[in-house]
Design an enzyme around this catalytic site. Structure first.
Site, PDB file in Angstrom:
ATOM      1  N   ASP A   1       9.388   2.696  -0.238  1.00 22.13           N
ATOM      2  CA  ASP A   1       8.347   3.373   0.526  1.00 22.13           C
ATOM      3  C   ASP A   1       8.543   2.988   1.990  1.00 22.13           C
ATOM      4  O   ASP A   1       8.137   1.905   2.425  1.00 22.13           O
ATOM      5  CB  ASP A   1       6.960   2.965   0.025  1.00 22.13           C
ATOM      6  CG  ASP A   1       5.852   3.669   0.802  1.00 22.13           C
ATOM      7  OD1 ASP A   1       6.157   4.378   1.787  1.00 22.13           O
ATOM      8  OD2 ASP A   1       4.675   3.504   0.428  1.00 22.13           O
TER       9      ASP A   1
ATOM     10  N   TYR B   1       0.857  -1.181   0.000  1.00 20.47           N
ATOM     11  CA  TYR B   1       0.000   0.000   0.000  1.00 20.47           C
ATOM     12  C   TYR B   1       0.892   1.229   0.000  1.00 20.47           C
ATOM     13  O   TYR B   1       1.822   1.325   0.794  1.00 20.47           O
ATOM     14  CB  TYR B   1      -0.898  -0.007   1.239  1.00 20.47           C
ATOM     15  CG  TYR B   1      -1.801   1.204   1.333  1.00 20.47           C
ATOM     16  CD1 TYR B   1      -2.858   1.375   0.437  1.00 20.47           C
ATOM     17  CD2 TYR B   1      -1.602   2.174   2.308  1.00 20.47           C
ATOM     18  CE1 TYR B   1      -3.688   2.484   0.521  1.00 20.47           C
ATOM     19  CE2 TYR B   1      -2.430   3.282   2.402  1.00 20.47           C
ATOM     20  CZ  TYR B   1      -3.471   3.434   1.508  1.00 20.47           C
ATOM     21  OH  TYR B   1      -4.288   4.534   1.594  1.00 20.47           O
TER      22      TYR B   1
ATOM     23  N   LYS C   1       4.518   9.008   8.969  1.00 19.57           N
ATOM     24  CA  LYS C   1       4.235   8.431  10.284  1.00 19.57           C
ATOM     25  C   LYS C   1       5.225   8.904  11.351  1.00 19.57           C
ATOM     26  O   LYS C   1       5.043   9.996  11.880  1.00 19.57           O
ATOM     27  CB  LYS C   1       4.099   6.919  10.161  1.00 19.57           C
ATOM     28  CG  LYS C   1       2.886   6.623   9.252  1.00 19.57           C
ATOM     29  CD  LYS C   1       2.554   5.202   8.924  1.00 19.57           C
ATOM     30  CE  LYS C   1       1.282   5.189   8.082  1.00 19.57           C
ATOM     31  NZ  LYS C   1       1.193   4.184   7.080  1.00 19.57           N
TER      32      LYS C   1
END
Ligand SMILES: *Cc1c(COP(=O)(O)O)cnc(C)c1O
Length: 429
Positions: A239, A144, A267
């Site tokens: 990523d 994702y 994050k």
């Protein structure tokens, strides 16, 4: 467990927001039941509006690696808050942030701050396309990368949780430019590059797949991707929105000693505020506007309050032994969960990497996306509710990784394992 106030809020929310939430997995759709609404959080705990306390293994889906409401992070925010919330001109904290990221992640010679992981990844592929003059992007099943059009093809996280392989609204012409590969399959990657290597702008990968539970790379797999990209003139994009600063101070690229061309972060670098970044080789990053022609911008990018929260969090995780002690805790937790499941006669295996872990309802060692989706999700759902009732909050989906923070101590792990023993027994029954 009382849930009157959460229930009332969710009833209202469902009339006002799609599914009652602002991000799909929060809605508990795949596990059933209703989400609880947070009132506050501290350390390893979430406290809901009905007064229930949960040991939290999500940490706001990754950022809270130092625990919720850490006093040093709150102080840093409070200190800059009074100087104003946003300036729209450069501020000093942006420079400190860029210095910090480039120091901790040497493959990033330059960075650009953005506000979400989605923005980071779609900027990174725009750069890959602009720099190579090629259009095709390679991604992996179950990975994702946020909700950008190009990534909603066989995506993980909420897409996987809700069982939607591709999203309506993504033009076929664009989706056709995204090629997908099975993660950890060496030959499939070689074959794809043999066929289409000259058209591939970049390969984007979660070096550890944290959005199909938690799948670790097979020995040599990331090296294989690095070699293919180098050989065919494609850019390798890690990523690290989830793995960055979590699986090691320098992220997965440090853990596996791989140098990607571009990386994305999020994050943890915001410490709970909307802060993300992309960065990489200087010659590539200099092609971003205004030093180069590839356009990308953001009204609130580099926001001072958000930078302060991120910098304070990055300062905390640089304490000596921070990651080593997290890693030890994760092993305690995962070994304990496996033992508790065995005791109850439930087939469970775990995967771990420092402060993240996967919990699979299967007796197999999970190394592929196909294995991850073949696990017993019904058993997971029973376990999820069983342990939630006992005050432990795991991700409300069989396809999300779990996260530990430095605030998870002996008491929290002990309570979790106690609750797990009972919940596994119920899961089997
Ligand atoms: C969370 C996540 C994203 C998306 O970040 P948002 O801030 O939710 O847009 C992208 N990539 C990975 C690996 C993620 O875990």
């Amino acid at each position: 467990m009382k849930n009157d106030i959460s229930h009332d809020l969710f009833t209202r929310a469902q009339q006002l927001m799609p599914g009652g939430v602002n991000s799909p997995v929060r809605a508990f759709k795949s596990v059933g039941g209703e989400p609880f609404f947070a009132a506050r959080a501290e350390g390893a705990y979430l406290i809901d509006v009905d007064g229930n306390r949960y040991v939290d293994y999500i940490g706001s889906w990754g950022p809270m690696i130092a625990g919720h409401a850490h006093p040093q992070v709150l102080d840093a925010v409070a200190k800059v808050l009074r100087d104003g919330l946003s300036f729209g001109v450069p501020n000093a904290l942006e420079v400190t942030m860029a210095e910090t990221i480039t120091r901790l992640v040497p493959s990033c010679e330059m960075v650009r701050m953005v506000n979400s992981g989605t923005e980071a990844t779609l900027s990174a592929i725009r750069l890959a396309r602009g720099a190579t003059g090629r259009n095709k992007i390679v991604k992996f099943e179950g990975c994702y990368h946020g909700h950008g059009d190009s990534f909603l093809v066989k995506a993980g996280s909420g897409m996987l949780t809700l069982g939607v392989p591709t999203s309506p609204g993504v033009p076929k012409a664009l989706a056709d430019l995204t090629l997908t590969l099975p993660y950890n399959d060496f030959e499939a990657a070689t074959n794809l590059f043999d066929e289409a290597g000259a058209e591939i702008a970049g390969v984007i990968v979660e070096p550890i797949v944290g959005n199909a539970n938690c799948i670790l790379p097979r020995d040599g797999y990331l090296e294989h991707l690095r070699a293919l990209c180098t050989q065919h003139g494609a850019l390798l994009i890690f990523d690290e929105v989830m793995t960055g600063f979590r699986v090691a101070l320098g992220g997965a690229q440090a853990r596996y000693s791989i140098t990607p061309d571009l990386s994305t972060f999020g994050k943890i670098i915001g410490g709970g505020m909307p802060v993300c970044a992309y960065g990489g080789r200087r010659d590539l990053m200099q092609q971003i506007a205004p030093s180069g022609p590839i356009y990308q911008a953001g009204t609130l990018s580099g926001n001072p309050v958000a930078m302060a929260a991120g910098l304070a969090t990055l300062a905390l995780i640089q304490a000596p032994g921070f990651h080593a002690s997290l890693e030890k805790r994760t092993h305690e937790l995962c070994d304990g969960l496996e033992a508790a499941a065995r005791e109850a006669g439930v087939a469970v295996t775990t995967t771990r990497s420092c402060a993240m872990f996967g919990l699979y309802f299967t007796d197999q060692r999970v190394e592929t996306y196909a294995q991850a989706v073949a696990c017993d999700t019904a058993a997971f759902n029973r376990f999820f509710h069983g342990i939630l009732r006992r005050g432990v909050y795991f991700a409300p989906s069989a396809f999300e990784a779990g996260f530990l923070s430095s605030a998870h101590g002996d008491i929290e792990i002990g309570h979790t394992l106690e609750a797990a023993r009972e919940a596994f027994r119920e899961t089997r029954a």
